[in-house]
Design a protein around this motif. Structure first.
Motif, PDB file in Angstrom:
ATOM      1  N   LEU B 112       0.519  -1.284  -0.295  1.00 44.75           N
ATOM      2  CA  LEU B 112       0.239   0.229   0.069  1.00 44.75           C
ATOM      3  C   LEU B 112       0.443   1.192  -0.328  1.00 44.75           C
ATOM      4  CD1 LEU B 112      -3.089  -1.183   2.434  1.00 44.75           C
ATOM      5  CD2 LEU B 112      -3.034  -0.991  -0.565  1.00 44.75           C
ATOM      6  N   THR B 113       1.607   1.340   1.008  1.00 39.71           N
ATOM      7  CA  THR B 113       2.549   2.312   1.032  1.00 39.71           C
ATOM      8  C   THR B 113       3.393   3.103  -0.286  1.00 39.71           C
ATOM      9  OG1 THR B 113       2.992   2.523   3.329  1.00 39.71           O
ATOM     10  CG2 THR B 113       4.324   3.757   1.827  1.00 39.71           C
ATOM     11  N   PRO B 114       4.017   1.903  -1.016  1.00 41.40           N
ATOM     12  CA  PRO B 114       4.584   2.440  -2.349  1.00 41.40           C
ATOM     13  C   PRO B 114       3.596   3.107  -3.567  1.00 41.40           C
ATOM     14  CG  PRO B 114       5.280   0.067  -1.513  1.00 41.40           C
ATOM     15  CD  PRO B 114       3.997   0.771  -0.212  1.00 41.40           C
ATOM     16  N   ILE B 115       2.537   2.034  -3.266  1.00 38.50           N
ATOM     17  CA  ILE B 115       1.215   2.340  -4.288  1.00 38.50           C
ATOM     18  C   ILE B 115       1.520   4.001  -3.940  1.00 38.50           C
ATOM     19  CG2 ILE B 115      -1.074   2.616  -4.454  1.00 38.50           C
ATOM     20  CD1 ILE B 115      -0.884  -0.498  -3.940  1.00 38.50           C
ATOM     21  N   LEU B 116       0.906   4.312  -2.837  1.00 37.28           N
ATOM     22  CA  LEU B 116       0.638   6.138  -2.599  1.00 37.28           C
ATOM     23  C   LEU B 116       1.580   6.889  -2.668  1.00 37.28           C
ATOM     24  CD1 LEU B 116      -2.184   6.130  -0.637  1.00 37.28           C
ATOM     25  CD2 LEU B 116      -0.589   6.435   1.046  1.00 37.28           C
ATOM     26  N   SER B 117       3.394   6.439  -2.502  1.00 32.89           N
ATOM     27  CA  SER B 117       4.055   6.950  -3.078  1.00 32.89           C
ATOM     28  C   SER B 117       4.499   7.434  -4.009  1.00 32.89           C
ATOM     29  CB  SER B 117       5.055   6.429  -2.200  1.00 32.89           C
ATOM     30  OG  SER B 117       5.612   5.470  -2.619  1.00 32.89           O
ATOM     31  N   ALA B 118       3.744   6.577  -4.792  1.00 37.05           N
ATOM     32  CA  ALA B 118       4.033   6.538  -6.284  1.00 37.05           C
ATOM     33  C   ALA B 118       5.639   5.584  -6.872  1.00 37.05           C
ATOM     34  CB  ALA B 118       4.162   7.673  -6.933  1.00 37.05           C
ATOM     35  N   ASP B 119       6.129   5.118  -5.357  1.00 33.27           N
ATOM     36  CA  ASP B 119       8.021   4.456  -5.362  1.00 33.27           C
ATOM     37  C   ASP B 119       7.477   3.220  -6.108  1.00 33.27           C
ATOM     38  OD1 ASP B 119       9.337   6.100  -4.370  1.00 33.27           O
ATOM     39  OD2 ASP B 119       8.651   5.296  -2.570  1.00 33.27           O
ATOM     40  N   GLU B 120       5.438   1.882  -6.630  1.00 36.63           N
ATOM     41  CA  GLU B 120       5.788   1.812  -7.441  1.00 36.63           C
ATOM     42  C   GLU B 120       4.568   1.733  -8.181  1.00 36.63           C
ATOM     43  OE1 GLU B 120       7.860  -1.817  -4.959  1.00 36.63           O
ATOM     44  OE2 GLU B 120       5.798  -1.318  -4.728  1.00 36.63           O
ATOM     45  N   ILE B 121       5.011   1.614  -8.954  1.00 36.69           N
ATOM     46  CA  ILE B 121       3.752   1.642 -10.436  1.00 36.69           C
ATOM     47  C   ILE B 121       2.574   1.052 -10.713  1.00 36.69           C
ATOM     48  CG2 ILE B 121       2.528   2.710 -12.907  1.00 36.69           C
ATOM     49  CD1 ILE B 121       3.523   5.062 -10.016  1.00 36.69           C
ATOM     50  N   TRP B 122       1.480   0.893 -10.985  1.00 34.53           N
ATOM     51  CA  TRP B 122       0.102  -0.031 -11.025  1.00 34.53           C
ATOM     52  C   TRP B 122      -0.198  -0.236 -12.344  1.00 34.53           C
ATOM     53  CZ3 TRP B 122      -0.202  -4.763  -7.911  1.00 34.53           C
ATOM     54  CH2 TRP B 122       0.578  -4.880  -6.848  1.00 34.53           C
ATOM     55  N   CYS B 123      -0.122  -1.785 -12.944  1.00 34.50           N
ATOM     56  CA  CYS B 123      -1.166  -1.158 -13.843  1.00 34.50           C
ATOM     57  C   CYS B 123      -2.049  -2.233 -14.085  1.00 34.50           C
ATOM     58  CB  CYS B 123      -0.438  -1.530 -15.437  1.00 34.50           C
ATOM     59  SG  CYS B 123       0.080  -3.275 -15.911  1.00 34.50           S
ATOM     60  N   GLN B 124      -3.125  -2.604 -14.560  1.00 30.48           N
ATOM     61  CA  GLN B 124      -4.242  -3.805 -14.943  1.00 30.48           C
ATOM     62  C   GLN B 124      -4.304  -4.505 -15.981  1.00 30.48           C
ATOM     63  OE1 GLN B 124      -7.751  -1.587 -15.291  1.00 30.48           O
ATOM     64  NE2 GLN B 124      -8.751  -3.320 -14.240  1.00 30.48           N
ATOM     65  N   GLY B 125      -4.090  -5.580 -16.003  1.00 30.32           N
ATOM     66  CA  GLY B 125      -3.669  -6.562 -16.254  1.00 30.32           C
ATOM     67  C   GLY B 125      -5.304  -7.700 -16.592  1.00 30.32           C
ATOM     68  N   PHE B 126      -6.300  -6.986 -17.382  1.00 25.81           N
ATOM     69  CA  PHE B 126      -7.520  -7.680 -17.210  1.00 25.81           C
ATOM     70  C   PHE B 126      -8.029  -7.885 -18.460  1.00 25.81           C
ATOM     71  CE2 PHE B 126      -9.807  -6.376 -13.208  1.00 25.81           C
ATOM     72  CZ  PHE B 126      -9.093  -6.700 -12.960  1.00 25.81           C
ATOM     73  N   SER B 127      -8.122  -7.169 -19.739  1.00 20.95           N
ATOM     74  CA  SER B 127      -8.245  -8.073 -21.281  1.00 20.95           C
ATOM     75  C   SER B 127      -7.241  -8.615 -22.362  1.00 20.95           C
ATOM     76  CB  SER B 127      -8.484  -5.809 -21.819  1.00 20.95           C
ATOM     77  OG  SER B 127      -9.411  -5.425 -21.115  1.00 20.95           O
ATOM     78  N   GLU B 128      -8.071  -8.956 -22.707  1.00 18.88           N
ATOM     79  CA  GLU B 128      -7.189 -10.051 -24.047  1.00 18.88           C
ATOM     80  C   GLU B 128      -7.816  -9.683 -24.948  1.00 18.88           C
ATOM     81  OE1 GLU B 128      -6.976 -14.013 -22.513  1.00 18.88           O
ATOM     82  OE2 GLU B 128      -6.158 -12.775 -20.408  1.00 18.88           O
ATOM     83  N   PRO B 129      -6.425 -10.137 -26.070  1.00 24.25           N
ATOM     84  CA  PRO B 129      -7.431  -9.313 -27.494  1.00 24.25           C
ATOM     85  C   PRO B 129      -8.703 -10.838 -27.165  1.00 24.25           C
ATOM     86  CG  PRO B 129      -4.982 -10.168 -27.549  1.00 24.25           C
ATOM     87  CD  PRO B 129      -5.211 -10.476 -25.865  1.00 24.25           C
ATOM     88  N   GLU B 130      -8.942 -11.734 -27.064  1.00 23.76           N
ATOM     89  CA  GLU B 130     -10.609 -12.238 -27.029  1.00 23.76           C
ATOM     90  C   GLU B 130     -11.295 -12.019 -25.843  1.00 23.76           C
ATOM     91  OE1 GLU B 130     -10.186 -15.943 -29.214  1.00 23.76           O
ATOM     92  OE2 GLU B 130      -8.300 -15.464 -29.611  1.00 23.76           O
ATOM     93  N   ALA B 131     -10.822 -11.342 -24.645  1.00 27.24           N
ATOM     94  CA  ALA B 131     -11.505 -11.183 -23.834  1.00 27.24           C
ATOM     95  C   ALA B 131     -11.633 -10.076 -23.286  1.00 27.24           C
ATOM     96  CB  ALA B 131     -11.000 -11.792 -22.805  1.00 27.24           C
ATOM     97  N   GLY B 132     -12.526  -8.811 -24.253  1.00 25.41           N
ATOM     98  CA  GLY B 132     -12.500  -7.988 -23.903  1.00 25.41           C
ATOM     99  C   GLY B 132     -13.612  -7.385 -22.655  1.00 25.41           C
ATOM    100  N   SER B 133     -15.062  -6.970 -23.483  1.00 29.80           N
ATOM    101  CA  SER B 133     -15.484  -7.221 -22.397  1.00 29.80           C
ATOM    102  C   SER B 133     -16.271  -7.986 -22.010  1.00 29.80           C
ATOM    103  CB  SER B 133     -16.888  -6.749 -23.690  1.00 29.80           C
ATOM    104  OG  SER B 133     -16.654  -5.244 -24.205  1.00 29.80           O
TER     105      SER B 133
END
Lengths: 337, 378
Positions: B112-133
């Protein structure tokens, strides 16, 4: 911030809805429309409940509540498509309260508050609800330059049979010398009328959506409810979108009328631009979603479409109100507060 | 009904305004993506130092326990001063709340703390070429290997992946189970050879999104969030957090863009054209309705604990209105609006993404029809 009715306001609205659900059923709406006559007992009941005077201040014999409460009642009136001079009379009362002289208020507001007198708010040459029977008329010049107060017999009203038989309409004209000048701002006199008409439109939209949802869940074609087809679903989603947009704008305008007077005129145009558009589109979509049956006299959905058309045009429709909003926006950017 | 802000809300706004006046980062540099990212990272650092990085987070994790209304005020004010969003916006809005809801004490402590301080950036790996909506169709596979999971697959639309240390990853752990039930949720370390990021150039020419190629990447079992097979439910927590605060930032931006368009129409006299005036009035009405509906939505949640029918409409209202606005600019502004590198041209192109990102308008309508209006699926 609390952008929602208070418990008391909610209670007033809920009680109104329940009362109208039994006193203004679609069977009664139909029989009143087909016989072109209001149910006089319904108006009497609304008067006994104090609805005509709800937003008139206590010093003039009203309920001393606000435009928010009045808008809530008119929304329910639209939902039930109740036939009565409530919209016309309350629009007239609000206009006198806004723009009338002290003496004009004292003369008319107590009688309008009890419903002993009915009134209307009319723009010269345009359709106004319940004009022919009105005891008092606030008449706005067609160029909005002034407002006059006329006793019913000082005006000339030509009754017009419109496409909406659930309500009576007329066109008001008057000799230049007839009646009395009203000292206040004609735009302010119109604003509350426009926003409570918007509230009625919100109720009409909500009911049209409810009736449509019921129909498309029930009606089957190709072995499945038509409401399971995406084309129908997306149409219904758009109906909700427009209904809720009209609701947001209208509730804001009603709140501004009570609590933020500087934004009343802007709010009224915002509400009327949004609700007039929603009214005609949602009720039109409701006919479409009913299929052929929606085009028949038998089905009730056309009553909502017809009332929406008249409400949308009353005190100006979407386009003139949009242009007013643009003019207000232009003024804001050229002279920032 | 009361559309004024409470004393606490005004106090919160005043304190924030004061802080923003003293700590505003200035105009965002126009230039390459890396420069922008560094600017936003510094900006988040400064928010963090001031205690403003995630007002909606609980105090124990470094937030301010802000109410929904205060959080809305935060995003409105940041938007109003034209400050950018913080670099780790997905970490703050998605990763943090999801970890708080599903994480073990150790995970909360660690991330949690590195998220807040931007020391560690996050991304979201949900969508796929064949799994969008259709998220439940994800094909990325995770196989257990001792204390690790070995992951192979492809993700797409991954904003900020080029800067991310961590990825919120939904992968299939049980191919035999029905599709919603065979998923698990992982915290994937992006810093390994099995993860390749390729920028996805969009119609504006910039690359906000990426493709993610995952080839036998390893995730220690302790980096699973929730239990094995909980992936769908954990993902729903993430998705439910997605749009709340951001909407207020976006609609202030919409308002600012509209004011600029009105200024332009007044300056060049086009406001006198009744057709243009009506079009501007329509967008004025929709912009205001978007703001009002968003606030109405918050009031409903505060009162009833869950969103009402209006809650599902603000993103649709905003995205459609923004597209109408930038389209009208082509008529009002003149040749500049269609010239490459002009601000209006950029907005015109970028707005096409509005009705796609975060769920297409069509999917939104499906959700409204089924969940709000109760229409049958079949």
């Amino acid at each position: 911030m609390r952008f929602d009715f208070t418990d008391d306001q909610q209670e007033i609205k809920r009680t109104a809805k329940e009362m109208l659900a039994s006193r203004s059923t679609l069977e009664l709406v139909r029989s009143a429309a087909e016989s072109k006559a209001y149910d006089p007992d319904l108006w009497k009941e609304l008067c006994d409940l104090g609805w005509p005077g709800v937003a008139i201040s206590e010093e003039y014999g009203g309920g001393g509540l606000g435009v928010v409460e009045l808008a809530g009642l008119l929304e329910e009136g639209g939902y039930a498509l109740a036939g009565s001079p409530l919209l016309a009379t309350t629009a007239c009362g609000a206009a006198i309260q806004e723009a009338g002289s002290e003496q004009q208020r004292e003369t008319w507001l107590p009688r309008l508050a009890t419903g002993e007198a009915t009134g209307t708010l009319a723009i010269a040459g345009e359709l106004a609800p319940d004009a022919a029977e009105a005891d008092v008329i606030v008449l706005i010049e067609s160029d909005r330059s002034g407002a006059r107060l006329l006793a019913g017999d000082q005006a000339s009203v030509s009754a017009v049979e419109t496409i909406d038989p659930t309500r009576r309409y007329g066109i008001v004209t008057a000799e230049e010398s007839a009646g009395e000048e009203m000292p206040g701002d004609p735009e302010a006199a119109l604003a509350i009328g426009a926003l409570i008409t918007s509230a009625e439109l919100v109720g009409i939209c909500q009911r049209s959506l409810d009736v449509t949802l019921e129909y498309v869940k029930d009606r089957k074609q190709f072995g499945r409810p038509v409401g399971s087809f995406q084309a129908v679903q997306h149409k219904c989603a758009r109906m909700l979108f427009q209904t809720e947009a009209a609701r947001s704008a209208t509730y804001f305008a009603a709140w501004a009328a009570d609590a933020d007077r500087d934004r009343l005129i802007e709010g009224a145009s915002l509400a009327k631009a949004t609700a007039s558009e929603a009214g005609v589109e949602v009720t039109g979509s409701a006919i479409q979603a009913h299929g052929g049956i929606g085009f028949t006299w038998e089905a009730d959905i056309h009553w909502f479409f017809k009332r929406a058309q008249l409400d949308a045009a009353y005190l100006d429709g979407t386009k003139p109100h949009r242009r007013r909003l643009a003019a207000l926006a232009a003024r804001k950017v050229t002279s920032p507060a | 009904m009361d559309l004024t802000f409470s004393a606490e809300e005004n106090e919160f706004r005043d304190e924030l305004r004061q802080w923003l006046a003293e700590n505003h980062p200035g105009d965002e540099p126009r230039g390459d993506d890396d420069t922008t990212f560094e600017f936003r990272k510094d900006w988040q650092r400064s928010l963090y130092d001031g205690g403003w990085a995630a007002v909606q987070w609980p105090q124990e994790y470094g937030g301010r326990d802000a109410t929904l209304m205060q959080s809305a005020i935060f995003f409105e004010e940041v938007g109003r001063t034209r400050a950018p969003l913080p670099a780790n916006v997905l970490g703050l809005l998605l990763a943090g709340p999801t970890i708080m809801a599903w994480g073990t004490d150790e995970q909360k402590e660690r991330y949690l703390t590195p998220i807040l301080s931007a020391d560690e950036i996050w991304c979201q790996g949900f969508s796929e070429p064949e799994a969008g909506s259709d998220l439940a169709s994800v094909k990325t596979m995770a196989k257990r290997d001792g204390d690790d999971w070995v992951v192979t697959g492809q993700k797409v639309w991954t904003s900020g992946a080029q800067y991310a240390k961590w990825c919120l990853l939904v992968a299939r752990t049980d191919p035999e189970a029905p599709k919603h039930k065979g998923l698990s949720y992982f915290l994937l370390d992006m810093d390994q050879p099995g993860v390749q990021v390729r920028p996805l150039v969009q119609i504006t020419g910039e690359a906000e999104f990426n493709e993610l190629f995952i080839e036998e990447a390893r995730i220690p079992h302790e980096n699973m969030l929730g239990g094995e097979g909980d992936g769908w439910n954990v993902a729903l927590t993430t998705l439910m957090n997605e749009r709340s605060g951001l909407g207020f930032f976006l609609q202030i931006r919409l308002r600012q863009l509209l004011d600029q368009l009105v200024e332009e129409a007044v300056r060049n006299g086009k406001i006198k054209d009744p057709v243009i005036a009506e079009a501007i009035g329509e967008i004025e009405a929709r912009t205001e309705v978007t703001r009002l509906t968003a606030y109405r939505g918050l009031s409903t949640i505060e009162k009833y604990g869950q969103p009402g029918p209006e809650g599902s409409l603000t993103k649709w209202l905003w995205s459609e209105t923004n597209q109408m606005l930038v389209q009208l600019a082509a008529d009002v502004v003149g040749p500049e609006a269609l010239s490459a590198d002009s601000k209006w041209a950029y907005e015109l192109l970028r707005a096409r993404g509005n009705t796609l990102e975060g769920g297409t308008t069509e999917i939104l309508k499906n959700i409204i029809a089924e969940r709000v209006l109760g229409l049958p699926r079949k």
